[in-house]
Design a protein around this motif. Structure first.
Motif, PDB file in Angstrom:
ATOM      1  N   HIS A  43       0.777  -1.374   0.042  1.00  0.00           N
ATOM      2  CA  HIS A  43       0.059  -0.045   0.080  1.00  0.00           C
ATOM      3  C   HIS A  43       0.991   1.220  -0.136  1.00  0.00           C
ATOM      4  CE1 HIS A  43      -2.824  -2.991   1.020  1.00  0.00           C
ATOM      5  NE2 HIS A  43      -3.980  -2.202   0.581  1.00  0.00           N
ATOM      6  N   LEU A  44       0.726   2.146  -0.988  1.00  0.00           N
ATOM      7  CA  LEU A  44       1.504   3.142  -1.258  1.00  0.00           C
ATOM      8  C   LEU A  44       0.751   4.337  -0.644  1.00  0.00           C
ATOM      9  CD1 LEU A  44       3.880   4.720  -2.727  1.00  0.00           C
ATOM     10  CD2 LEU A  44       2.218   4.852  -4.838  1.00  0.00           C
ATOM     11  N   GLY A  45       1.295   5.168   0.262  1.00  0.00           N
ATOM     12  CA  GLY A  45       0.600   6.321   0.936  1.00  0.00           C
ATOM     13  C   GLY A  45       1.298   7.657   0.662  1.00  0.00           C
ATOM     14  N   PHE A  46       0.463   8.566   0.200  1.00  0.00           N
ATOM     15  CA  PHE A  46       0.982   9.980   0.050  1.00  0.00           C
ATOM     16  C   PHE A  46      -0.080  11.095   0.310  1.00  0.00           C
ATOM     17  CE2 PHE A  46      -0.804   7.998  -3.564  1.00  0.00           C
ATOM     18  CZ  PHE A  46      -1.340   9.005  -4.273  1.00  0.00           C
ATOM     19  N   VAL A  47       0.420  12.333   0.221  1.00  0.00           N
ATOM     20  CA  VAL A  47      -0.588  13.415   0.515  1.00  0.00           C
ATOM     21  C   VAL A  47      -0.979  14.036  -0.750  1.00  0.00           C
ATOM     22  CG1 VAL A  47      -1.133  15.591   1.599  1.00  0.00           C
ATOM     23  CG2 VAL A  47       0.255  13.791   2.786  1.00  0.00           C
ATOM     24  N   VAL A  53      -3.908   9.864   0.879  1.00  0.00           N
ATOM     25  CA  VAL A  53      -4.431   8.872  -0.069  1.00  0.00           C
ATOM     26  C   VAL A  53      -3.676   7.622  -0.011  1.00  0.00           C
ATOM     27  CG1 VAL A  53      -4.351   8.139  -2.618  1.00  0.00           C
ATOM     28  CG2 VAL A  53      -5.093  10.672  -1.861  1.00  0.00           C
ATOM     29  N   VAL A  54      -4.050   6.466  -0.121  1.00  0.00           N
ATOM     30  CA  VAL A  54      -3.426   5.169   0.026  1.00  0.00           C
ATOM     31  C   VAL A  54      -3.865   4.159  -1.042  1.00  0.00           C
ATOM     32  CG1 VAL A  54      -2.743   2.895   1.364  1.00  0.00           C
ATOM     33  CG2 VAL A  54      -3.149   5.260   2.595  1.00  0.00           C
ATOM     34  N   LEU A  55      -2.969   3.905  -1.884  1.00  0.00           N
ATOM     35  CA  LEU A  55      -3.457   3.088  -3.282  1.00  0.00           C
ATOM     36  C   LEU A  55      -2.627   1.652  -2.928  1.00  0.00           C
ATOM     37  CD1 LEU A  55      -2.593   5.733  -6.013  1.00  0.00           C
ATOM     38  CD2 LEU A  55      -4.802   4.895  -4.819  1.00  0.00           C
ATOM     39  N   LEU A  87       8.694  12.502  -4.631  1.00  0.00           N
ATOM     40  CA  LEU A  87       7.354  12.648  -3.821  1.00  0.00           C
ATOM     41  C   LEU A  87       7.748  11.809  -2.505  1.00  0.00           C
ATOM     42  CD1 LEU A  87       4.299  12.836  -4.003  1.00  0.00           C
ATOM     43  CD2 LEU A  87       4.352  10.572  -4.759  1.00  0.00           C
ATOM     44  N   PRO A  88       7.300  12.520  -1.387  1.00  0.00           N
ATOM     45  CA  PRO A  88       7.305  11.831  -0.089  1.00  0.00           C
ATOM     46  C   PRO A  88       6.219  10.830   0.058  1.00  0.00           C
ATOM     47  CG  PRO A  88       7.541  14.279   0.149  1.00  0.00           C
ATOM     48  CD  PRO A  88       7.126  13.689  -1.272  1.00  0.00           C
ATOM     49  N   VAL A  89       6.713   9.610   0.271  1.00  0.00           N
ATOM     50  CA  VAL A  89       5.485   8.563   0.412  1.00  0.00           C
ATOM     51  C   VAL A  89       5.922   7.780   1.864  1.00  0.00           C
ATOM     52  CG1 VAL A  89       5.653   8.160  -1.920  1.00  0.00           C
ATOM     53  CG2 VAL A  89       7.199   7.003  -0.808  1.00  0.00           C
ATOM     54  N   CYS A  90       4.763   6.715   1.749  1.00  0.00           N
ATOM     55  CA  CYS A  90       4.960   5.757   2.897  1.00  0.00           C
ATOM     56  C   CYS A  90       4.437   4.365   2.387  1.00  0.00           C
ATOM     57  CB  CYS A  90       4.423   6.263   4.322  1.00  0.00           C
ATOM     58  SG  CYS A  90       4.231   4.719   5.676  1.00  0.00           S
ATOM     59  N   VAL A  91       5.189   3.373   2.466  1.00  0.00           N
ATOM     60  CA  VAL A  91       4.845   1.912   1.696  1.00  0.00           C
ATOM     61  C   VAL A  91       4.795   1.038   2.777  1.00  0.00           C
ATOM     62  CG1 VAL A  91       5.655   0.225   0.193  1.00  0.00           C
ATOM     63  CG2 VAL A  91       5.868   2.637  -0.589  1.00  0.00           C
ATOM     64  N   SER A 114       4.786  -7.174   9.561  1.00  0.00           N
ATOM     65  CA  SER A 114       4.633  -5.998   8.719  1.00  0.00           C
ATOM     66  C   SER A 114       6.042  -5.322   8.602  1.00  0.00           C
ATOM     67  CB  SER A 114       3.616  -5.025   9.264  1.00  0.00           C
ATOM     68  OG  SER A 114       4.010  -4.389  10.602  1.00  0.00           O
ATOM     69  N   VAL A 115       6.056  -4.436   7.378  1.00  0.00           N
ATOM     70  CA  VAL A 115       7.195  -3.580   7.171  1.00  0.00           C
ATOM     71  C   VAL A 115       6.616  -2.132   6.928  1.00  0.00           C
ATOM     72  CG1 VAL A 115       8.999  -2.923   5.510  1.00  0.00           C
ATOM     73  CG2 VAL A 115       8.635  -5.269   6.584  1.00  0.00           C
ATOM     74  N   VAL A 116       7.111  -1.305   7.268  1.00  0.00           N
ATOM     75  CA  VAL A 116       6.905   0.232   6.990  1.00  0.00           C
ATOM     76  C   VAL A 116       7.968   0.998   6.542  1.00  0.00           C
ATOM     77  CG1 VAL A 116       5.967   2.357   7.505  1.00  0.00           C
ATOM     78  CG2 VAL A 116       4.918   0.363   8.551  1.00  0.00           C
ATOM     79  N   VAL A 117       7.906   1.448   5.294  1.00  0.00           N
ATOM     80  CA  VAL A 117       9.150   2.233   4.693  1.00  0.00           C
ATOM     81  C   VAL A 117       8.598   3.600   4.444  1.00  0.00           C
ATOM     82  CG1 VAL A 117      10.868   2.072   2.972  1.00  0.00           C
ATOM     83  CG2 VAL A 117       9.823   0.079   3.515  1.00  0.00           C
ATOM     84  N   HIS A 118       9.491   4.545   5.058  1.00  0.00           N
ATOM     85  CA  HIS A 118       9.184   6.025   4.674  1.00  0.00           C
ATOM     86  C   HIS A 118      10.510   6.487   3.750  1.00  0.00           C
ATOM     87  CE1 HIS A 118       6.258   6.667   7.989  1.00  0.00           C
ATOM     88  NE2 HIS A 118       6.984   5.902   8.624  1.00  0.00           N
TER      89      HIS A 118
END
Length: 223
Positions: A43-47, A53-55, A87-91, A114-118
């Motif tokens: 899931h790719l999160g961004f503003v 928005v999360v895709l 683009l700043p994102v969170c995956v 789980s893994v979170v990547v900033h």
């Protein structure tokens, strides 16, 4: 996968240190890679326009880099290539391993990895890197498939975007074990335990227009 980065752990940052259940967090590089390599949906999160928005989309890990697949018509992927700033994102990637059923509703939980990547995503424009990324994304979902399919042509490549995100600000989080019931609830007459959850594949279903005589490939039957 090639693992070229030195060190056995990622450095914690204010964004990768959880505010709850810190004992479940890990920055171990091998654990992070294992969790990422087991999946293919992220899931790719961004503003966008001031709102989050999360895709959901496909991804692959190649060494210390994530490649995320998308369309050239996608706004976040266009934004990732609009400037050198990226683009700043969170995956995020999550595997559900079990439903944890406690005697009390409050203590119901899930076992997960789980893994979170900033970081800052950039659009991949170099043709050689794009070819590596697209093959890796296909093989992440079905290992061996990229060598058993027609390569994308110029028109298809023009409609496909890939963004890259370096694994620098990364954390894993894992829950295992049974329910954490309150001592006063242990005598209650309610079943308590874990319902394991596993990913399985059904038999391959051939396309309706598949030519006769084309057998299911070994790499697919192995799944």
């Amino acid at each position: 996968m090639s693992d070229t980065a030195p060190g056995s752990a990622y450095a914690p940052t204010p964004r990768t240190v959880p505010t709850r259940s810190r004992e479940r967090a890990s920055y171990d590089r091998a654990l992070v890679h294992a969790i990422l390599d087991e999946g293919y949906l992220c899931h790719l999160g961004f503003v966008r326009d001031g709102a989050p928005v999360v895709l959901p989309t496909l991804y692959a890990r190649v060494g210390e880099r994530l490649y995320v697949h998308g369309s050239t018509g996608s706004r976040p992927l266009r934004a990732a290539g609009a400037s050198d700033a990226g683009l700043p994102v969170c995956v995020t990637v999550t595997h559900l391993d079990g439903l944890v059923l406690a005697r009390s509703a409050f203590h119901h939980s899930v076992n997960y990895r789980s893994v979170v990547v900033h970081g800052t995503a950039r659009q991949v424009t170099d043709p050689a890197e794009r070819a590596i990324a697209l093959d890796a994304i296909v093989d992440q979902a079905v290992p061996g498939r990229s060598a058993d399919a027609r390569r994308a042509n110029a028109r298809e490549l023009a409609a496909t975007a890939v963004v890259a995100l370096d694994l620098e600000e990364v954390s894993a989080k894992v829950r295992t074990g049974g329910p954490n019931d309150e001592p006063e609830d242990l005598s209650l007459p309610h079943w308590s335990g874990v319902l394991p959850v596993r990913r399985t594949y059904g038999p391959p279903v051939p396309a309706g227009d598949l030519a006769p005589g084309i057998a299911v490939p070994d790499y697919l039957a192995a799944l």
